[in-house]
Design a protein around this motif. Sequence first.
Motif, PDB file in Angstrom:
ATOM      1  N   LEU A   1       0.843  -1.180   0.000  1.00  0.00           N
ATOM      2  CA  LEU A   1       0.000   0.000   0.000  1.00  0.00           C
ATOM      3  C   LEU A   1       0.883   1.236   0.000  1.00  0.00           C
ATOM      4  N   ARG A   2       0.497   2.200  -0.766  1.00  0.00           N
ATOM      5  CA  ARG A   2       1.266   3.438  -0.807  1.00  0.00           C
ATOM      6  C   ARG A   2       0.332   4.610  -0.531  1.00  0.00           C
ATOM      7  N   GLY A   3       0.895   5.748  -0.304  1.00  0.00           N
ATOM      8  CA  GLY A   3       0.095   6.938  -0.093  1.00  0.00           C
ATOM      9  C   GLY A   3      -0.105   7.254   1.375  1.00  0.00           C
ATOM     10  N   VAL A   4      -0.807   8.349   1.598  1.00  0.00           N
ATOM     11  CA  VAL A   4      -1.141   8.809   2.940  1.00  0.00           C
ATOM     12  C   VAL A   4      -2.616   9.195   2.970  1.00  0.00           C
ATOM     13  N   LYS A   5      -3.128   9.604   4.089  1.00  0.00           N
ATOM     14  CA  LYS A   5      -4.564   9.840   4.220  1.00  0.00           C
ATOM     15  C   LYS A   5      -5.106  10.971   3.356  1.00  0.00           C
ATOM     16  N   PHE A   6      -4.289  11.912   2.964  1.00  0.00           N
ATOM     17  CA  PHE A   6      -4.821  13.041   2.211  1.00  0.00           C
ATOM     18  C   PHE A   6      -4.768  12.840   0.695  1.00  0.00           C
ATOM     19  N   ASP A   7      -4.395  11.648   0.229  1.00  0.00           N
ATOM     20  CA  ASP A   7      -4.422  11.429  -1.214  1.00  0.00           C
ATOM     21  C   ASP A   7      -5.349  10.278  -1.578  1.00  0.00           C
ATOM     22  N   ALA A   8      -5.421   9.956  -2.860  1.00  0.00           N
ATOM     23  CA  ALA A   8      -6.367   8.952  -3.341  1.00  0.00           C
ATOM     24  C   ALA A   8      -5.911   7.521  -3.096  1.00  0.00           C
ATOM     25  N   TYR A   9      -4.666   7.323  -2.698  1.00  0.00           N
ATOM     26  CA  TYR A   9      -4.177   5.975  -2.447  1.00  0.00           C
ATOM     27  C   TYR A   9      -4.639   5.493  -1.084  1.00  0.00           C
ATOM     28  N   GLU A  10      -4.542   4.198  -0.900  1.00  0.00           N
ATOM     29  CA  GLU A  10      -5.138   3.591   0.280  1.00  0.00           C
ATOM     30  C   GLU A  10      -4.201   3.444   1.473  1.00  0.00           C
ATOM     31  N   GLY A  11      -2.945   3.771   1.322  1.00  0.00           N
ATOM     32  CA  GLY A  11      -1.945   3.497   2.345  1.00  0.00           C
ATOM     33  C   GLY A  11      -2.245   4.026   3.732  1.00  0.00           C
ATOM     34  N   GLY A  12      -2.836   5.199   3.860  1.00  0.00           N
ATOM     35  CA  GLY A  12      -3.091   5.756   5.174  1.00  0.00           C
ATOM     36  C   GLY A  12      -4.484   5.500   5.695  1.00  0.00           C
ATOM     37  N   HIS A  13      -5.305   4.779   4.944  1.00  0.00           N
ATOM     38  CA  HIS A  13      -6.694   4.566   5.359  1.00  0.00           C
ATOM     39  C   HIS A  13      -6.888   3.274   6.127  1.00  0.00           C
ATOM     40  N   ARG A  14      -6.313   2.208   5.638  1.00  0.00           N
ATOM     41  CA  ARG A  14      -6.435   0.930   6.348  1.00  0.00           C
ATOM     42  C   ARG A  14      -5.159   0.704   7.129  1.00  0.00           C
ATOM     43  N   MET A  15      -5.253   0.918   8.412  1.00  0.00           N
ATOM     44  CA  MET A  15      -4.100   0.733   9.284  1.00  0.00           C
ATOM     45  C   MET A  15      -4.475  -0.296  10.341  1.00  0.00           C
ATOM     46  N   PRO A  16      -3.559  -1.180  10.680  1.00  0.00           N
ATOM     47  CA  PRO A  16      -3.883  -2.171  11.712  1.00  0.00           C
ATOM     48  C   PRO A  16      -4.016  -1.514  13.084  1.00  0.00           C
ATOM     49  N   PHE A  17      -4.865  -2.096  13.905  1.00  0.00           N
ATOM     50  CA  PHE A  17      -5.007  -1.667  15.292  1.00  0.00           C
ATOM     51  C   PHE A  17      -4.669  -2.874  16.137  1.00  0.00           C
ATOM     52  N   VAL A  18      -3.728  -2.730  17.024  1.00  0.00           N
ATOM     53  CA  VAL A  18      -3.285  -3.827  17.867  1.00  0.00           C
ATOM     54  C   VAL A  18      -3.647  -3.503  19.307  1.00  0.00           C
ATOM     55  N   ALA A  19      -4.299  -4.453  19.957  1.00  0.00           N
ATOM     56  CA  ALA A  19      -4.672  -4.276  21.365  1.00  0.00           C
ATOM     57  C   ALA A  19      -4.021  -5.385  22.188  1.00  0.00           C
ATOM     58  N   ARG A  20      -3.415  -4.995  23.267  1.00  0.00           N
ATOM     59  CA  ARG A  20      -2.860  -5.962  24.220  1.00  0.00           C
ATOM     60  C   ARG A  20      -3.453  -5.647  25.581  1.00  0.00           C
ATOM     61  N   TRP A  21      -4.213  -6.595  26.093  1.00  0.00           N
ATOM     62  CA  TRP A  21      -4.879  -6.408  27.374  1.00  0.00           C
ATOM     63  C   TRP A  21      -4.906  -7.763  28.076  1.00  0.00           C
ATOM     64  N   PRO A  22      -3.812  -8.133  28.753  1.00  0.00           N
ATOM     65  CA  PRO A  22      -3.723  -9.451  29.385  1.00  0.00           C
ATOM     66  C   PRO A  22      -4.910  -9.724  30.305  1.00  0.00           C
ATOM     67  N   GLY A  23      -5.450 -10.924  30.163  1.00  0.00           N
ATOM     68  CA  GLY A  23      -6.589 -11.328  30.974  1.00  0.00           C
ATOM     69  C   GLY A  23      -7.934 -10.896  30.410  1.00  0.00           C
ATOM     70  N   ARG A  24      -7.933 -10.037  29.394  1.00  0.00           N
ATOM     71  CA  ARG A  24      -9.189  -9.574  28.800  1.00  0.00           C
ATOM     72  C   ARG A  24      -9.266  -9.880  27.307  1.00  0.00           C
ATOM     73  N   VAL A  25      -8.245  -9.509  26.553  1.00  0.00           N
ATOM     74  CA  VAL A  25      -8.201  -9.786  25.118  1.00  0.00           C
ATOM     75  C   VAL A  25      -7.312 -11.005  24.917  1.00  0.00           C
ATOM     76  N   ALA A  26      -7.889 -12.076  24.405  1.00  0.00           N
ATOM     77  CA  ALA A  26      -7.141 -13.315  24.218  1.00  0.00           C
ATOM     78  C   ALA A  26      -6.079 -13.134  23.137  1.00  0.00           C
ATOM     79  N   ALA A  27      -4.906 -13.700  23.387  1.00  0.00           N
ATOM     80  CA  ALA A  27      -3.829 -13.643  22.394  1.00  0.00           C
ATOM     81  C   ALA A  27      -4.309 -14.276  21.100  1.00  0.00           C
ATOM     82  N   GLY A  28      -4.006 -13.633  19.994  1.00  0.00           N
ATOM     83  CA  GLY A  28      -4.386 -14.157  18.689  1.00  0.00           C
ATOM     84  C   GLY A  28      -5.779 -13.775  18.231  1.00  0.00           C
ATOM     85  N   THR A  29      -6.512 -13.014  19.042  1.00  0.00           N
ATOM     86  CA  THR A  29      -7.846 -12.566  18.634  1.00  0.00           C
ATOM     87  C   THR A  29      -7.724 -11.655  17.419  1.00  0.00           C
TER      88      THR A  29
END
Length: 75
Positions: A1-29
């Motif tokens: 993916l290339r680009g940033v959020k202010f252009d027509a390319y998709e690079g800055g729009h789909r970004m992964p979100f990672v959550a780590r919360w031991p005891g609440r969010v299971a590893a690998g969810t």
Amino acid sequence: LRGVKFDAYEGGHRMPFVARWPGRVAAGTVSDEPICFTDMLATFGAIVGEQLPANAGEDSHNVLPAFFGARYEGS
């Protein structure tokens, strides 16, 4: 993916979100729910048990169910 959020390319729009919360969010969810960083205000409010004021975070939705692999009822 290339680009940033202010252009027509998709690079800055789909970004992964990672959550780590031991005891609440299971590893690998994995969730394919689309979320936005503006949703973090309502989500953090839900985590600490606080209701947002009516005029705060109008575009923010609690996406906490997505952290646990469930679908959330966003609008």
